[in-house]
Motif scaffolding. Sequence first.
Motif, PDB file in Angstrom:
ATOM      1  N   GLN A   1     -38.071  -0.925  32.253  1.00 30.64           N
ATOM      2  CA  GLN A   1     -37.327  -1.895  32.483  1.00 30.64           C
ATOM      3  C   GLN A   1     -38.316  -3.074  32.849  1.00 30.64           C
ATOM      4  O   GLN A   1     -38.124  -4.234  32.359  1.00 30.64           O
ATOM      5  CB  GLN A   1     -36.567  -1.783  33.757  1.00 30.64           C
ATOM      6  CG  GLN A   1     -35.633  -0.791  33.647  1.00 30.64           C
ATOM      7  CD  GLN A   1     -35.919   0.585  33.654  1.00 30.64           C
ATOM      8  OE1 GLN A   1     -37.052   1.179  34.125  1.00 30.64           O
ATOM      9  NE2 GLN A   1     -35.290   1.782  33.061  1.00 30.64           N
TER      10      GLN A   1
ATOM     11  N   ALA B   1     -39.861  -4.163  29.445  1.00 23.83           N
ATOM     12  CA  ALA B   1     -39.021  -5.000  28.657  1.00 23.83           C
ATOM     13  C   ALA B   1     -38.663  -6.441  29.107  1.00 23.83           C
ATOM     14  O   ALA B   1     -38.309  -7.292  28.363  1.00 23.83           O
ATOM     15  CB  ALA B   1     -37.610  -4.335  28.587  1.00 23.83           C
TER      16      ALA B   1
ATOM     17  N   ASP C   1     -35.873   5.148  26.768  1.00 23.72           N
ATOM     18  CA  ASP C   1     -34.892   4.084  27.209  1.00 23.72           C
ATOM     19  C   ASP C   1     -34.683   3.157  26.028  1.00 23.72           C
ATOM     20  O   ASP C   1     -35.558   2.251  25.782  1.00 23.72           O
ATOM     21  CB  ASP C   1     -35.564   3.190  28.356  1.00 23.72           C
ATOM     22  CG  ASP C   1     -34.494   2.342  28.920  1.00 23.72           C
ATOM     23  OD1 ASP C   1     -33.759   1.597  28.234  1.00 23.72           O
ATOM     24  OD2 ASP C   1     -34.735   2.098  30.214  1.00 23.72           O
ATOM     25  N   GLU C   2     -33.546   3.479  25.105  1.00 20.21           N
ATOM     26  CA  GLU C   2     -33.276   2.592  23.955  1.00 20.21           C
ATOM     27  C   GLU C   2     -33.183   1.185  24.113  1.00 20.21           C
ATOM     28  O   GLU C   2     -33.977   0.279  23.357  1.00 20.21           O
ATOM     29  CB  GLU C   2     -32.184   3.166  23.229  1.00 20.21           C
ATOM     30  CG  GLU C   2     -31.916   2.315  21.811  1.00 20.21           C
ATOM     31  CD  GLU C   2     -30.893   3.301  21.098  1.00 20.21           C
ATOM     32  OE1 GLU C   2     -30.436   2.449  20.165  1.00 20.21           O
ATOM     33  OE2 GLU C   2     -30.184   4.064  21.607  1.00 20.21           O
ATOM     34  N   ALA C   3     -32.763   0.588  24.960  1.00 24.62           N
ATOM     35  CA  ALA C   3     -32.431  -0.900  25.372  1.00 24.62           C
ATOM     36  C   ALA C   3     -34.147  -1.376  25.795  1.00 24.62           C
ATOM     37  O   ALA C   3     -34.419  -2.493  24.964  1.00 24.62           O
ATOM     38  CB  ALA C   3     -31.723  -1.177  26.652  1.00 24.62           C
TER      39      ALA C   3
ATOM     40  N   ARG D   1     -36.084  -1.352  22.353  1.00 27.24           N
ATOM     41  CA  ARG D   1     -35.638  -2.570  21.499  1.00 27.24           C
ATOM     42  C   ARG D   1     -36.121  -3.814  21.931  1.00 27.24           C
ATOM     43  O   ARG D   1     -36.383  -4.778  21.149  1.00 27.24           O
ATOM     44  CB  ARG D   1     -34.160  -2.476  21.239  1.00 27.24           C
ATOM     45  CG  ARG D   1     -33.822  -1.004  20.411  1.00 27.24           C
ATOM     46  CD  ARG D   1     -32.520  -1.226  19.959  1.00 27.24           C
ATOM     47  NE  ARG D   1     -32.176   0.006  19.260  1.00 27.24           N
ATOM     48  CZ  ARG D   1     -32.187   0.415  18.230  1.00 27.24           C
ATOM     49  NH1 ARG D   1     -33.247  -0.305  17.505  1.00 27.24           N
ATOM     50  NH2 ARG D   1     -32.087   1.634  17.820  1.00 27.24           N
ATOM     51  N   ALA D   2     -36.108  -3.935  23.192  1.00 28.11           N
ATOM     52  CA  ALA D   2     -36.672  -5.386  23.763  1.00 28.11           C
ATOM     53  C   ALA D   2     -38.131  -5.585  23.523  1.00 28.11           C
ATOM     54  O   ALA D   2     -38.484  -6.905  23.572  1.00 28.11           O
ATOM     55  CB  ALA D   2     -36.537  -5.260  25.346  1.00 28.11           C
TER      56      ALA D   2
END
Length: 467
Positions: free
Chosen positions: A216, A219, A239-241, A244-245
């Motif tokens: 996190q 990202a 942590d896909e999100a 991708r960030a």
Amino acid sequence: MADAPLLTALQGGPDRADALTVDGRSSSYEDLLGAAGAVARKVAGAPAFAVRATASLETVAAVVGGLLAGVPVVPLAPDAGPAESEHILRDSGAEVVTVDFAERADFTPAAPTPAPASAPASASADADRDADPSPYRNAALVLYTSGTTGPPKGVLVPREAIAADLDALAQAWQWTAEDTLVHGLPLFHVHGLVLGVLGALRTGSRLVHTGRPTPQAYAAAGGSLYFGVPTVWHRVARDEAAARALSGARLLVSGSAPLPTPVFRDLHALTGHEPVERYGMTETLITISARAAGGRRPGAVGTPLPGIVTRIAESADGIGELQMQGPTLFAGYLGRPEATAASYTEDGWFRTGDIAAVDEDGTHRIVGRASTDLIKSGGYRIGAGEVENALLDHPRVREAAVVGAPHADLGQEVVAYVVADGVTAAELTDFVAARLSVHKRPRTVRFLAELPRNAMGKPQKRLLPPL
């Protein structure tokens, strides 16, 4: 004025209020130099000093202050136990200095001591260097090794070696003042401190140290250049999100341990980036790397940086000990001339202790440590790393460490320690045999809840439970 050979970005270059941010606290270059000047005044004339290397602006100020004063800095891991801390302080002769980042002082550095014409390359060169009345030999940092073969040894890292290495990496990674570097690595190792702090202060790139290297935090940082160790990248890839960030970044760099092939592939799929892998040691700094402009492939650490020459010694089956020469090498082990001499061959090559192979195009692949990762079984030489990567390709395997164990018939047998659910030892053995040569399959599989790791996330095979 800051130390001319190293801290070029602090010499009147563009400044900004958030030139560096560490664990949520920001500073300009001007404020950093003021705090570092106060440290430099405090330590000037000392043979060396130590600092508890927390992820903080205080640690950065301490290191810069040492460079300004020309006094070697001994970074201590903040979680080091009493015995380890006592050994390092006793061995280095350093005292811990506390830093108040709110203090400010001007400091004019003394003229630097002329550097030797070349890095030491042999036991005879060590003897010449031992004539230096200072045991620190113009070192900027004294970094202590992990002590896998005895008490930790102090590695003398010259400022000229740091400058040469950072300039070579800036070229290889196209690293400029336009970048924002993001990482959350410890500040008592080469990766987090030399590359991750001094690299930013030399190139002028903005630095964001996230405190902890969580997916996190990475990202949210909005960087163009990211540093991480395999454990960090594994967590990011899960942590896909967060992964991708990072698609807007320019370069993802992995080091300090081999990046598992599945993690390489997952990062590529989620971020669009093939990670850059590189190779180095405390004694050599970073010597081999993939390039920002160039192909990258899993399990490969690229080609030697400018000025670095490598060779594979005692090669058999295309693999052998990696040895090297170049301007980034250390100035010796503090107070241990015999150990320094033993780390070089008779003809002047530094012995890394790592086993490597070189492809036809010059790309280097690190198989593992000679002491633990080169397995000689039934007349075959097997690299533990390729067996580990094969195991990690299994969807139910989360972690894997492979070693050789004594075997009456084979000499050594391949033993795998794995963290996995819902799979049997026989299934994993067959899985590896189907992907690699049959003789490379694990003959014994031991299931663990987790692998022992150090602060950089590197598996510690010496701490694996006995069979």
